[in-house]
Design a protein around this motif. Structure first.
Motif, mmCIF file in Angstrom:
data_model
loop_
_atom_site.group_PDB
_atom_site.id
_atom_site.type_symbol
_atom_site.label_atom_id
_atom_site.label_comp_id
_atom_site.label_asym_id
_atom_site.label_seq_id
_atom_site.Cartn_x
_atom_site.Cartn_y
_atom_site.Cartn_z
ATOM 1 N N UNK A 332 50.856 41.103 -44.189
ATOM 2 C CA UNK A 332 50.856 40.227 -43.018
ATOM 3 C C UNK A 332 50.718 38.750 -43.397
ATOM 4 N N UNK A 333 50.661 38.473 -44.719
ATOM 5 C CA UNK A 333 50.569 37.087 -45.171
ATOM 6 C C UNK A 333 49.209 36.469 -44.946
ATOM 7 N N UNK A 334 48.145 37.287 -45.029
ATOM 8 C CA UNK A 334 46.793 36.783 -44.809
ATOM 9 C C UNK A 334 45.937 37.071 -46.040
ATOM 10 N N UNK A 335 46.190 36.352 -47.137
ATOM 11 C CA UNK A 335 45.475 36.634 -48.384
ATOM 12 C C UNK A 335 43.970 36.385 -48.302
ATOM 13 N N UNK A 336 43.539 35.431 -47.482
ATOM 14 C CA UNK A 336 42.102 35.172 -47.359
ATOM 15 C C UNK A 336 41.391 36.391 -46.769
ATOM 16 N N UNK A 337 42.013 36.973 -45.739
ATOM 17 C CA UNK A 337 41.425 38.178 -45.136
ATOM 18 C C UNK A 337 41.501 39.334 -46.130
ATOM 19 N N UNK A 338 42.586 39.391 -46.881
ATOM 20 C CA UNK A 338 42.723 40.436 -47.893
ATOM 21 C C UNK A 338 41.633 40.321 -48.939
ATOM 22 N N UNK A 339 41.273 39.088 -49.278
ATOM 23 C CA UNK A 339 40.240 38.858 -50.295
ATOM 24 C C UNK A 339 38.901 39.449 -49.853
ATOM 25 N N UNK A 340 38.606 39.366 -48.561
ATOM 26 C CA UNK A 340 37.351 39.935 -48.063
ATOM 27 C C UNK A 340 37.326 41.450 -48.256
ATOM 28 N N UNK A 341 38.447 42.092 -47.951
ATOM 29 C CA UNK A 341 38.509 43.543 -48.089
ATOM 30 C C UNK A 341 38.490 43.963 -49.554
ATOM 31 N N UNK A 342 39.196 43.235 -50.400
ATOM 32 C CA UNK A 342 39.246 43.646 -51.810
ATOM 33 C C UNK A 342 37.887 43.480 -52.461
ATOM 34 N N UNK A 343 37.083 42.551 -51.962
ATOM 35 C CA UNK A 343 35.731 42.422 -52.500
ATOM 36 C C UNK A 343 34.909 43.664 -52.189
#
Length: 430
Positions: A332-343
């Motif tokens: 969805x082009x939301x890497x910042x939100x992805x970063x939260x989940x990958x943490x």
């Protein structure tokens, strides 16, 4: 040493501790020669005789039969229950420790069934910890030493886990041999849920080694077998196995349709934790087949994530849910939100199998690369390389090296990227 020998030895030991002769123990209900035969293991006492001897010796019947007191038996059974609960809740290291401690207790020596349960549980926990070699050793020892006393259902369960272990280790020939040893004989056993599950493990091994024609044929056979068994779980297992083969052969729409059927059946008949786990796996296929539906997948996974946090489901499924949420946010082009989940994924990855650790660090590298955090992405890829160095040379490992190579290109590390491409080719024999 057989069970009646142990019983006889315990009767003899307690008799001597009490200062009784064989004649004194026997009189008046039994003959001293009969007591002698029992103590030497040449006669098996009836339950009534054992109860009588326990009363005369002023000890528990449990001790004479099993070599432990009633209190010790309660402690062992409670310990097994705690170990199993830890395993079911995803506390795999804790479960492994508890099972090992139980097996170190001499009290299990006279309890062959409970000992077998503990050995099987230790193998499951060892596999869940990612120690494939250790799990394979334990499972093979269980098959070799406890085979005669093992129920048919346990034989099949051990074969299922052993097949998965060999497949995950990259030893696909052994994986196929274990499963075909039960399913591939001239006279196949009557199909059951357990054998359907073993069939799905065999199907995955066929698909992974590239034997896609055999996988396709066996998938149809497995589906027919599941209809004969007639239980919802058997049907779900067969449908899911077919979905895996369809995904491996690039038939993603077919894979999605099969996964949707499996999920629909299981949603009506399965227990909540299992349904939540299956939704996570379904999301994986849906993201592959229809990346343009990433928003719908994200919404579904967000709901599942809440359900998982409120349940006692294993940490593996919680990690997978966060993993696929990361993928959805990246699509969805939301890497910042992805970063939260990958943490969240990285916080749980320590005790996971090595293949899941590799996938987690790879996805973290992609998220960091998209955020322009090249140094962090490079660090994640270093972890990936360390894991892949010890991984088997198969298609899964090749794909991981290929993904790593592309991320290394993105963060402008050409030398490491070329090396990763070369390793990917080497894994498939090129």
């Amino acid at each position: 040493m057989i069970g009646q020998d142990l019983v006889g030895q315990r009767i003899k030991a307690v008799r001597r501790q009490r200062g009784f002769s064989q004649a004194q123990l026997a009189h008046p209900e039994l003959s001293d020669s009969y007591v002698s035969l029992i103590e030497s293991g040449k006669r098996t006492p009836t339950p009534a005789v054992l109860e009588l001897l326990a009363q005369k010796l002023d000890c528990s019947l449990t001790y004479l039969v099993n070599g432990v007191t009633a209190e010790q038996m309660d402690e062992i059974e409670l310990g097994l229950s705690y170990a199993q609960l830890a395993l079911e809740n995803g506390e795999v290291a804790e479960a492994r420790t508890r099972y090992a401690e139980l097996l170190g207790d001499s009290g299990l020596a006279g309890l062959p069934q409970l000992r077998q349960d503990a050995e099987y549980g230790l193998a499951l926990a060892t596999h869940a910890c990612g120690d494939l070699d250790g799990a394979i050793t334990l499972l093979n020892e269980l098959r070799q030493h406890a085979s005669a006393a093992m129920a048919p259902e346990r034989h099949v369960s051990v074969a299922v886990i052993l097949t998965r272990c060999y497949r995950e280790r990259g030893d696909l020939t052994q994986a196929v041999q274990v499963a075909e040893g039960i399913l591939g004989g001239a006279v196949r056993p009557i199909w059951s849920e357990g054998l359907i599950e073993l069939g799905t493990a065999l199907l995955a091994a066929y698909a992974e080694r590239g034997d896609l024609l055999r996988a396709y044929q066996f998938g149809a056979e497995l589906h027919a077998a599941a209809e004969l068994v007639g239980t919802p779980r058997a049907t779900v297992l067969a449908l899911w196995a077919e979905a895996i083969v369809a995904a491996e052969t690039g038939r993603l729409d077919d894979a999605l349709a099969l996964a949707e059927r499996a999920l629909a059946i299981y949603s009506e008949n399965g227990e909540p934790r299992g349904v939540a786990g299956l939704r996570v796996d379904y999301a994986q296929i849906r993201l592959m087949a229809r990346p343009f539906e990433a928003a719908a997948c994200r919404d579904m996974l967000t709901r599942v994530e809440t359900e998982l946090q409120e349940s006692s489901i294993g940490a593996t499924f919680k990690m997978k849910c966060a993993y696929h949420l990361t993928r959805a946010e990246l699509l969805l082009g939301r890497p910042e939100r992805a970063r939260e989940h990958i943490q969240s994924v990285l916080n749980m990855v320590g005790e996971m199998p090595k293949d899941l650790q590799t996938e987690a660090h790879l996805l973290a590298s992609e998220a960091m690369a998209r955020l322009g955090r090249s140094e962090e992405a490079s660090g994640e890829l270093t972890s990936v390389a360390e894991l892949l160095e010890r991984a088997p040379s198969n298609r899964q490992t090749a794909h991981a090296w290929l993904t790593a190579a592309r991320v290394l290109e993105r963060i402008d590390e050409p030398a490491r990227s070329v090396d990763a491409y070369q390793r990917a080719l080497a894994c498939v024999g090129l």
